[in-house]
Design a protein around this motif. Sequence first.
Motif, PDB file in Angstrom:
ATOM      1  N   ALA A  82       2.460   1.581  -3.428  1.00  0.00           N
ATOM      2  CA  ALA A  82       1.463   2.067  -4.389  1.00  0.00           C
ATOM      3  C   ALA A  82       1.244   3.565  -4.222  1.00  0.00           C
ATOM      4  N   TYR A  83       1.093   4.009  -2.980  1.00  0.00           N
ATOM      5  CA  TYR A  83       0.885   5.428  -2.716  1.00  0.00           C
ATOM      6  C   TYR A  83       2.053   6.262  -3.250  1.00  0.00           C
ATOM      7  N   ARG A  84       3.265   5.839  -2.944  1.00  0.00           N
ATOM      8  CA  ARG A  84       4.458   6.589  -3.374  1.00  0.00           C
ATOM      9  C   ARG A  84       4.630   6.571  -4.886  1.00  0.00           C
ATOM     10  N   ARG A  85       4.508   5.377  -5.486  1.00  0.00           N
ATOM     11  CA  ARG A  85       4.742   5.266  -6.924  1.00  0.00           C
ATOM     12  C   ARG A  85       3.670   5.996  -7.723  1.00  0.00           C
ATOM     13  N   ILE A  86       2.423   5.835  -7.330  1.00  0.00           N
ATOM     14  CA  ILE A  86       1.346   6.494  -8.054  1.00  0.00           C
ATOM     15  C   ILE A  86       1.485   8.006  -7.918  1.00  0.00           C
ATOM     16  N   GLY A  87       1.761   8.484  -6.721  1.00  0.00           N
ATOM     17  CA  GLY A  87       1.962   9.920  -6.524  1.00  0.00           C
ATOM     18  C   GLY A  87       3.117  10.447  -7.347  1.00  0.00           C
ATOM     19  N   THR A 132      -6.789   3.453 -10.538  1.00  0.00           N
ATOM     20  CA  THR A 132      -5.652   4.310 -10.862  1.00  0.00           C
ATOM     21  C   THR A 132      -5.195   4.105 -12.298  1.00  0.00           C
ATOM     22  N   VAL A 174      -8.386  -0.260  -6.164  1.00  0.00           N
ATOM     23  CA  VAL A 174      -7.599   0.978  -6.155  1.00  0.00           C
ATOM     24  C   VAL A 174      -6.624   0.989  -7.329  1.00  0.00           C
ATOM     25  N   ALA A 206       0.836  -1.201   0.000  1.00  0.00           N
ATOM     26  CA  ALA A 206       0.000   0.000   0.000  1.00  0.00           C
ATOM     27  C   ALA A 206       0.872   1.254   0.000  1.00  0.00           C
ATOM     28  N   TRP A 207       1.932   1.236   0.810  1.00  0.00           N
ATOM     29  CA  TRP A 207       2.848   2.378   0.842  1.00  0.00           C
ATOM     30  C   TRP A 207       3.528   2.556  -0.510  1.00  0.00           C
TER      31      TRP A 207
END
Length: 175
Positions: A60-65, A156, A152, A57-58
Amino acid sequence: MASRAISGRTHLWRNLGTVVSALLFYYFVPVTWELPGFWPTRVVTVVLFAIGVAGLAWLAYRRIGQFVRTSRDTGHRVDGLLYLISLVVVFFALFYFVLESRDPGQFTELRTRNDALYYTVATLGTVGFGDIHAVGQAARIATTVQMAFDLVVIGTLVAVMSTGISRRLETPDAG
C-alpha cells in the motif's frame, strides 16, 4: 515512462478483471491442508497473518506513493487502489475463514467462505450488521487490524478522488 491515456472501457474491464480474479482466487485457493499439532498450527497462522499484513502495508505504501508521485491520471490511481482493496478483502476473508475453521468460536455465525467474505466487506464498509462478529481474542485483533488498514485505504481513495476533482476544476475548459 510517460503514462498513456486509457479509455473508460479499458478501465472498466481492468477493474472488473481485478475483482473477478480476486474472487476466483478466494473461492478456489485450497485452505484445508493441516499442519501437525494444535499449538504449532496457531503460531504458524498468526505469523503468516502478521507477515501478510506487513506485506500489504508495504505494498500500500509503495503503490500509493507511486500513484501520487507519477500519475496525474486519477483513473490509474483508482485502478491501483481497487487492486489493493481486492487484495485486502481476499486476504482478510481467507484469514477469517481459516481462523474460524481451525479455532471454532472465534466468530459468531461464520461458517462458510461466503460468510467470511460478507463479514470482511461489511467491516470494510464500516457497516457492521451484527449478525457475524468477532468473539475470540485472535478474531478481535485481526478485525481491529483490518479496520485500521481499511481506514487508511478509504482515506487515500477519498484523497485521490478529491485531488482528481480539484485538478479538473482548476483546468480551464478548452472549449
